[in-house]
Design an enzyme around this catalytic site. Structure first.
Site, PDB file in Angstrom:
ATOM      1  N   SER A 154       4.504  -6.440  -2.547  1.00  9.61           N
ATOM      2  CA  SER A 154       4.495  -6.557  -1.097  1.00  9.61           C
ATOM      3  C   SER A 154       5.130  -7.873  -0.677  1.00  9.61           C
ATOM      4  O   SER A 154       4.971  -8.889  -1.346  1.00  9.61           O
ATOM      5  CB  SER A 154       3.042  -6.495  -0.628  1.00  9.61           C
ATOM      6  OG  SER A 154       2.972  -6.816   0.732  1.00  9.61           O
ATOM      7  N   THR A 191       0.837  -1.206   0.000  1.00  3.82           N
ATOM      8  CA  THR A 191       0.000   0.000   0.000  1.00  3.82           C
ATOM      9  C   THR A 191       0.869   1.253   0.000  1.00  3.82           C
ATOM     10  O   THR A 191       0.620   2.204  -0.756  1.00  3.82           O
ATOM     11  CB  THR A 191      -0.937  -0.005   1.234  1.00  3.82           C
ATOM     12  OG1 THR A 191      -1.884  -1.059   1.077  1.00  3.82           O
ATOM     13  CG2 THR A 191      -1.671   1.312   1.391  1.00  3.82           C
ATOM     14  N   CYS A 226     -21.557  -7.943   4.147  1.00  4.01           N
ATOM     15  CA  CYS A 226     -21.713  -8.200   5.574  1.00  4.01           C
ATOM     16  C   CYS A 226     -20.378  -8.417   6.262  1.00  4.01           C
ATOM     17  O   CYS A 226     -20.211  -8.091   7.417  1.00  4.01           O
ATOM     18  CB  CYS A 226     -22.569  -9.440   5.797  1.00  4.01           C
ATOM     19  SG  CYS A 226     -24.236  -9.236   5.208  1.00  4.01           S
TER      20      CYS A 226
END
Lengths: 211, 387
Positions: free
Chosen positions: B202, B73, B328
């Site tokens: 990463s 990131t 959810c």
């Protein structure tokens, strides 16, 4: 955000839900929610001598949704219609040892489903009409079922709604969010969904004020 | 507890014993930092240099600049923000797609808010960039195009060569940023051949440690620093180096590249097997993403009429770890943007499972998984409102 964990009561009701199914020839039934909002619950019930004799539910949803369906039907069973009507989300959540705020949205549906099934029963069997007048106050009442996932409170009590006007079928709302608020879109969709269900609203304009 | 069956390798991988062994000295006796004129310090500097060389060699990037970051990131942020740092909104535009990782997508949103012209290219039903849109979007103002080689949710391998050709022909000055995070394990990464201006990746997705990421940048590096402090190894990443992380990452990269072909062949076989099993044994399922031109370690299915968090949790009770695209299960309750972008409706997106295979995955694991999954799907369907 930290990872969320359910209580053992939620897990137990999720694994072994009570009262799953549909009652044939019910005295009242209802289906609430939609796949679009992530969850859907149906509730069907039998009433005898003004008491809820039997009640069943079905759920398309997550663990909190299923567990609440299970506990709400357990709580309602055997109660009088008036007692059952008064059951709240909090009653269910307390019985489950608490629910994460972010899951209020999913779990409140079972309570809504119970209420809608009772209203259906009252309408069909007793001829009671649940007519809703439409004004700013009733819109505010409706918006109280839109939950702010971060805290679990509704958006009215949370004071997110800064301005609301209803005139000639058009609702104007101003709502404020912090720039980094991840729930903004979710709340906006919920508002839309709730207001769209109300008769007499043709146009909804929601303005977001970031601060 | 039962043996854990881990099928969430796109979220993270277990740091390999080999990598841990290589890292350990730099947490123990060689704990120092790169410091000139001292034995302890120059040893560390050498270890970092060797790591850098190891990475350059593995990626055929001998002429490139290697910049270490705190994560994938951070690498994506440093590239995008570093390229855009001194640009003015009216003079520069930028392009990515609607299905890129949040570490690209959300940075682009930030620039859009600042007034930059940001274009997110739509994808087809399998997640491939719509080249007609790219052709139409790119112009003389386009400063940067960010592309993810392998999509992190549905495994789509972008037709990078085709995209690159369009970009280079339309504007040779446009910089290309290629995120290879989910590609290193299965795709050939040859920096010269790829001819991107920046690669990012990463450590923890390739059996390396967490807390380390990487930028491979073409020289001269066409971005500005966005972090400031004491420059030790690179002006782009000031401050104390994560020495064990750097060493570990370099061995993880080398190991992934060396073992890629054998790994890919094994993944392909397992992928094919599991896809056959799911489609044969469970009805009303749909594959998300392409069949071909799909990373061999990615499988993503939607199970109709049921919700993914429930499936995921029941699997978890059986010690099986997978991921779901259900709103959810997400912290912000949003429907998965990638599944929406490829045209899946809400029900399909909520009912999706991402199963990502890894080095330790065996055919027996997949058998246990499928045997557990069948009754879960059945019971959830039986109690669902949707029939």
């Amino acid at each position: 955000m930290a990872a969320i964990k359910y209580t053992k009561e939620v897990i137990e009701h999720f694994k072994n839900p009570k009262n799953v199914g549909e009652i044939e020839n019910p005295d009242g039934d209802a289906i609430v929610g939609s796949p679009a909002c992530g969850d859907q619950v149906s509730v069907s019930l039998k009433v005898k001598d003004n008491k809820i004799e039997d009640i069943k539910f079905l759920s398309y949803g997550c663990a909190s949704n299923i567990a609440t369906g299970s506990i709400v039907t357990e709580l309602a069973k055997g109660k009088t219609v008036d007692e059952a009507k008064k059951l709240t989300w909090k009653d269910a959540a307390d019985k489950l040892g608490g629910l994460p705020p972010v899951k209020v949205h999913c779990s409140v549906l079972a309570v809504d489903g119970l209420k809608a099934a009772i209203e259906d029963y009252e309408g069909k069997k007793l001829g009671v009409k649940h007519e809703k007048r439409l004004d700013e106050q009733s819109i505010i009442e409706e918006l109280k079922s839109v939950i702010y996932p971060k805290t679990g409170n509704n958006i009215i009590d949370e004071k997110l709604v800064k301005y609301l006007k209803y005139e000639n079928g058009k609702v104007e709302i101003e709502i404020s969010f912090d720039e980094t608020d991840v729930y903004k879109q979710n709340v906006l969709e919920e508002i839309d969904e709730h207001l769209n269900e109300m008769d007499g609203i043709d146009d909804i304009e929601v303005k977001v004020v970031e601060y | 507890m039962d043996k854990i069956i881990y099928l969430d390798n796109y979220r993270t991988t277990k740091t390999s014993d080999y990598v841990i062994k290589k890292m350990k000295p730099y947490m123990e006796e060689n704990f120092y930092l790169s410091v000139s004129f001292t034995h302890m310090g120059t040893d560390i500097a050498e270890a970092i240099d060797e790591s850098t060389e190891r990475i350059k060699k593995a990626f055929n990037a001998l002429d490139a600049e290697i910049i270490y970051t705190g994560s994938g990131t951070q690498a994506n942020n440093m590239v995008i923000q570093g390229v855009m740092r001194d640009e003015q909104p009216e003079e520069a535009s930028m392009i990515t797609s609607v299905i890129d990782h949040p570490s690209i997508n959300n940075v682009f949103d930030f620039y859009r808010k600042k007034g930059f012209q940001v274009r997110k290219i739509k994808v087809d039903e399998y997640g491939f960039w719509r080249t007609d849109q790219l052709k139409e979007a790119i112009n003389e103002k386009t400063k940067l195009v960010s592309i993810t080689l392998v999509n992190h949710t549905i495994g789509t391998i972008q037709k990078y060569g085709e995209l690159k050709k369009i970009i280079r022909e339309a504007n040779p000055k446009t910089l290309i940023h290629l995120d290879i995070t989910t590609a290193v394990m299965t795709q050939k990464i040859d920096f010269k051949e790829l001819d991107a201006d920046f690669l990012t990746l990463s450590g923890h997705k390739i059996y390396g440690p967490k807390g380390i990421g990487l930028i491979v940048a073409k020289k001269p590096v066409k971005m500005k620093p966005v972090l400031f402090g004491t420059v030790v190894t690179s002006p782009y990443s000031p401050g104390a180096d994560n020495v064990p992380g750097i060493v570990g990452l370099s061995y993880a990269v080398e190991d992934a590249v060396n073992k890629r072909e054998a790994h890919n062949a094994k993944m392909k076989e397992l992928q094919k097997y599991l896809m056959q099993q799911i489609e044969e044994k469970i009805d009303k399922v749909e594959l998300n993403g392409p069949v071909d031109e799909r990373a061999t370690d990615n499988i993503n299915y939607s199970f109709r009429h049921i919700e993914g968090e429930s499936i995921m949790m029941f699997l978890d009770f059986d010690s099986i770890v997978v991921a779901t695209g259900s709103a959810c299960a997400s912290s912000d309750l949003k429907v998965n943007y990638i599944l929406s972008a490829i045209g899946r409706d809400h029900e399909m997106a909520h009912g999706s499972l991402r199963i990502t295979l890894g080095r330790d995955t065996t055919k027996e694991d997949l058998d246990v998984f499928i045997e557990a999954l069948i009754p879960i799907v059945e019971r959830l369907r039986a109690q669902s409102t949707i029939k």
